[in-house]
Write a protein that holds these residues in place. Sequence first.
Motif, short mmCIF file in Angstrom:
data_model
loop_
_atom_site.label_atom_id
_atom_site.label_comp_id
_atom_site.label_asym_id
_atom_site.label_seq_id
_atom_site.Cartn_x
_atom_site.Cartn_y
_atom_site.Cartn_z
N ILE A 109 0.85 -1.20 0.00
CA ILE A 109 0.00 0.00 0.00
C ILE A 109 0.88 1.24 0.00
CG2 ILE A 109 -1.62 1.35 1.41
CD1 ILE A 109 -2.89 -1.38 2.22
N LEU A 110 1.91 1.25 0.84
CA LEU A 110 2.83 2.39 0.87
C LEU A 110 3.56 2.55 -0.47
CD1 LEU A 110 4.33 2.00 4.45
CD2 LEU A 110 3.05 3.96 3.60
N LEU A 111 4.01 1.44 -1.04
CA LEU A 111 4.69 1.50 -2.33
C LEU A 111 3.76 2.06 -3.41
CD1 LEU A 111 7.12 1.00 -4.15
CD2 LEU A 111 6.33 -1.39 -4.39
N ALA A 112 2.53 1.60 -3.45
CA ALA A 112 1.57 2.10 -4.45
C ALA A 112 1.35 3.59 -4.28
CB ALA A 112 0.25 1.33 -4.33
N ASP A 113 1.26 4.06 -3.04
CA ASP A 113 1.07 5.49 -2.80
C ASP A 113 2.30 6.27 -3.24
OD1 ASP A 113 -0.85 7.50 -1.44
OD2 ASP A 113 1.12 7.97 -0.58
N ALA A 114 3.49 5.74 -2.94
CA ALA A 114 4.73 6.41 -3.34
C ALA A 114 4.82 6.50 -4.86
CB ALA A 114 5.94 5.66 -2.78
N LEU A 115 4.48 5.43 -5.56
CA LEU A 115 4.52 5.44 -7.02
C LEU A 115 3.50 6.41 -7.60
CD1 LEU A 115 5.02 1.63 -7.75
CD2 LEU A 115 6.75 3.45 -7.76
N ARG A 116 2.33 6.46 -6.99
CA ARG A 116 1.31 7.41 -7.45
C ARG A 116 1.80 8.84 -7.30
NH1 ARG A 116 -1.98 10.58 -5.09
NH2 ARG A 116 -1.67 9.72 -3.03
N ARG A 117 2.39 9.16 -6.15
CA ARG A 117 2.92 10.52 -5.93
C ARG A 117 4.08 10.83 -6.86
NH1 ARG A 117 0.95 12.72 -0.88
NH2 ARG A 117 0.01 11.05 0.34
N ALA A 118 4.96 9.85 -7.07
CA ALA A 118 6.10 10.06 -7.97
C ALA A 118 5.61 10.34 -9.39
CB ALA A 118 7.02 8.83 -7.95
N TYR A 119 4.64 9.58 -9.84
CA TYR A 119 4.13 9.77 -11.19
C TYR A 119 3.42 11.12 -11.30
CZ TYR A 119 1.92 9.17 -15.63
OH TYR A 119 1.53 9.36 -16.93
#
Length: 168
Positions: A109-119
């Motif tokens: 969940i944290l990784l998905a949020d980080a990737l969303r913010r990075a994108y």
Amino acid sequence: MDPDLRIDALAPHHDRAGFSCGIDDLDRYLATQAGQDVRRKANGVFVVTASARPETVLGYYTLCATALEPGAVPAAARKHIPRYPLVSATLLGRLAVSTTCQGTGLGAILLADALRRAYASATTIGSCMVIVDALNARAAAFYAAHGFMQLSDSMRLVLPMVVGKLVL
């Protein structure tokens, strides 16, 4: 994501000293350095909490801008990056989950949020990939399972971003 969970930027009310993931460097960073990094704009620090206990940090990650030499990028990812001396990227510097929540999927969940913010920020600050430096083989396997490609002879992994999506 569980509606009872929230991921927010680190704030003064979050109990940083009470967090423990079992890795001293990650625990110490959140307790002693994360607040300074946020104030100095050296890292974005994001924490996950439960709505019922918004001060208790269940996990966190950090993001910052970085650059990488194109030759270090795996051949499979090179077609997605510009040909510049240095390639702009987003560094997912740390990702940690509390010992009480490990094995629950909170890391994903944290990784998905980080990737969303990075994108989301990539077009504003210029970034064509996300980079992680895995602490150990288990962490490297976690990132590889989520589409990251390992650089040769290192614990660094990359995930290119292409127009309209992250490459997964």
